[in-house]
Design a protein around this motif. Sequence first.
Motif, mmCIF file in Angstrom:
data_model
loop_
_atom_site.group_PDB
_atom_site.id
_atom_site.type_symbol
_atom_site.label_atom_id
_atom_site.label_comp_id
_atom_site.label_asym_id
_atom_site.label_seq_id
_atom_site.Cartn_x
_atom_site.Cartn_y
_atom_site.Cartn_z
ATOM 1 N N TYR A 420 0.765 -1.068 0.105
ATOM 2 C CA TYR A 420 -0.126 0.123 0.193
ATOM 3 C C TYR A 420 0.898 1.282 -0.043
ATOM 4 O O TYR A 420 0.746 2.275 -0.644
ATOM 5 N N ASN A 424 0.533 3.881 -2.933
ATOM 6 C CA ASN A 424 0.249 5.552 -2.400
ATOM 7 C C ASN A 424 1.248 6.530 -2.370
ATOM 8 O O ASN A 424 0.746 7.575 -2.448
ATOM 9 N N LYS A 455 -3.768 1.713 -7.897
ATOM 10 C CA LYS A 455 -5.170 1.531 -7.211
ATOM 11 C C LYS A 455 -6.281 1.223 -8.032
ATOM 12 O O LYS A 455 -7.442 0.962 -7.355
ATOM 13 N N SER A 459 -9.094 -2.779 -5.016
ATOM 14 C CA SER A 459 -8.985 -2.044 -3.693
ATOM 15 C C SER A 459 -9.805 -2.750 -2.868
ATOM 16 O O SER A 459 -10.909 -2.978 -3.238
ATOM 17 N N PRO A 462 -11.021 1.401 1.371
ATOM 18 C CA PRO A 462 -10.100 2.226 1.991
ATOM 19 C C PRO A 462 -10.344 2.504 3.376
ATOM 20 O O PRO A 462 -11.276 2.666 4.021
#
Length: 557
Positions: A420, A424, A455, A459, A462
Amino acid sequence: MPSSARIDRRALLRTGAGLCLTLAATPLVTACGDGGTRARPGTRSPKLLPHTAVRDIGVKPDLPGTAEGVPQAFFRYPATPLPAVKGRPLKGAEPVSAAMETFAPPPAGRERNAAWRAIEKKLGGTVDLTAVPADDYPGKFSTMVAGNNLPDLFMYPETGGLDNKAGFLAAACADLTPFLAGDRIEAYPNLAAIPKGAWQKAIYDGKLYGVPISRAVTGGAGFYRHDLFARAGVSDLDEITGLDRFTELCKELTRPGHDQYAIMADVTNLLAMSAGAPYHWRMDAKSGRFTADLETDEYRLAVETARKLHEAGCFYPGSLGMSGAQKAQYTDLFKNGKAAYVYDGMPPYLTPSTGYVAAMAAVDKTYDPRPMTPFGSGAVAWTDNLSLSTTFVRKAPAARVKQLLALADFVAAPFGSEEYTLINYGVEGTDFTRDTHGNPVLTKRGTQDVAAPWKMLASAVPAVFSPASKDAVRYAHAAYSKMIPMLAPDPTLAVFSPTWEAKGTGSLHTLKQDGLKDIISGRKPMSAYDSLVKDYLDKGAEKARGEFEEALQKGKK
């Protein structure tokens, strides 16, 4: 995101998808036109669903999530990210091709992108990502379909895609049922964290197709200024006992002399949820009868209330007529203190710099924006944000499908994991640094590197996270914790209507929204509501109702 923001892109895709029926025939084109498998009403059997569970890799949240979809919440980013994937999922695999819709500026290419190269190193293979701007993706998708030139992984357009989606999926896409249904998803534990409702939307003709780009189940009910509500005597939303009390409150919040109004742009969805109206459709469990939202007394009451609020001058002048394309304009007006309530989806609440919390603090630190929740004893929340879209896998041998699902599982790694963090934030020291609290802060280069649409491949739900405000994290988590248990059943998750798939979020949505604006604004009388309902049914909703009910009866047999 709220449905109003998607109208124009949906209309665009309906035009683009027509190419599928006019270009030279290929097996794929035929499948999505009149010559292939016709879409039929059907059920989405729960037997095809993966067994889902909250993902736990050892990163402890400050506020817990649930398997039903309440997201985990974090006040700070984990100091030491932990791995969520074993080994190198693409080791020995042929290069993977992927085409994804993106809302970000074009990313830096692999040769100039440290994050891209680091991700591929961790994967043990090559992924050729094509990032397509959101407004261009419908045309790109139609071109790929017409040319029988689909990549290994691709998003199905958010705007609805092809008229015969089931036929297209059968002709072009891998059936993922043998790989993901039931306990089989245990081979992909990050994908198993996607809620069941999001998977349900990927079932067509008795098969599970696609991997959801999951969201937090409900888009919420907008945002309100707690400081203004409290000044008007409402310090807790539970004090709003119904639509009448909300109307009184809005009148108190409207102060034209101070250029301050109660409502920015629209309030119908909040009123409808608070009245107990369904999200698009309601089903009677005994008779199996489907009822459209516009047909219900609850939705009519919401529209009548919105009309009264407009008559009372509670809307910011001119904002009701603003379209989804003008969303930035009216949300900016709210952020600058012009109204006490705005309808928008939950994701932008905590966005750094431009989100509601950050942007409004920069304008005036006394502004206190918080997520709104439906109010009143009969209130419900809507299941309107299960997923952004779905990523599909091109037909391939089983070994290749497993590799592509392993890539999706990598991309769906949870908040705070090594994977992740790479996706990100990129590479520490190059793409991001850490602030005094240990939270990652993107560099200028990092902003370009992480724009690569990894992403969008997959996914899980979140996480709720903000490095700037613990209180805002609590407010968001509390809103989800309140709304998800009060979700109204969505019967369309269990049955499929080709007509609704083609028109429900396209032409019918546009017809409804335009008609409601005419009535709420006073351009047409409230008596025009009955004509709007009739037109809505005649233009496709009645046919969709019949297909839903036909599918339900088939399922019972």
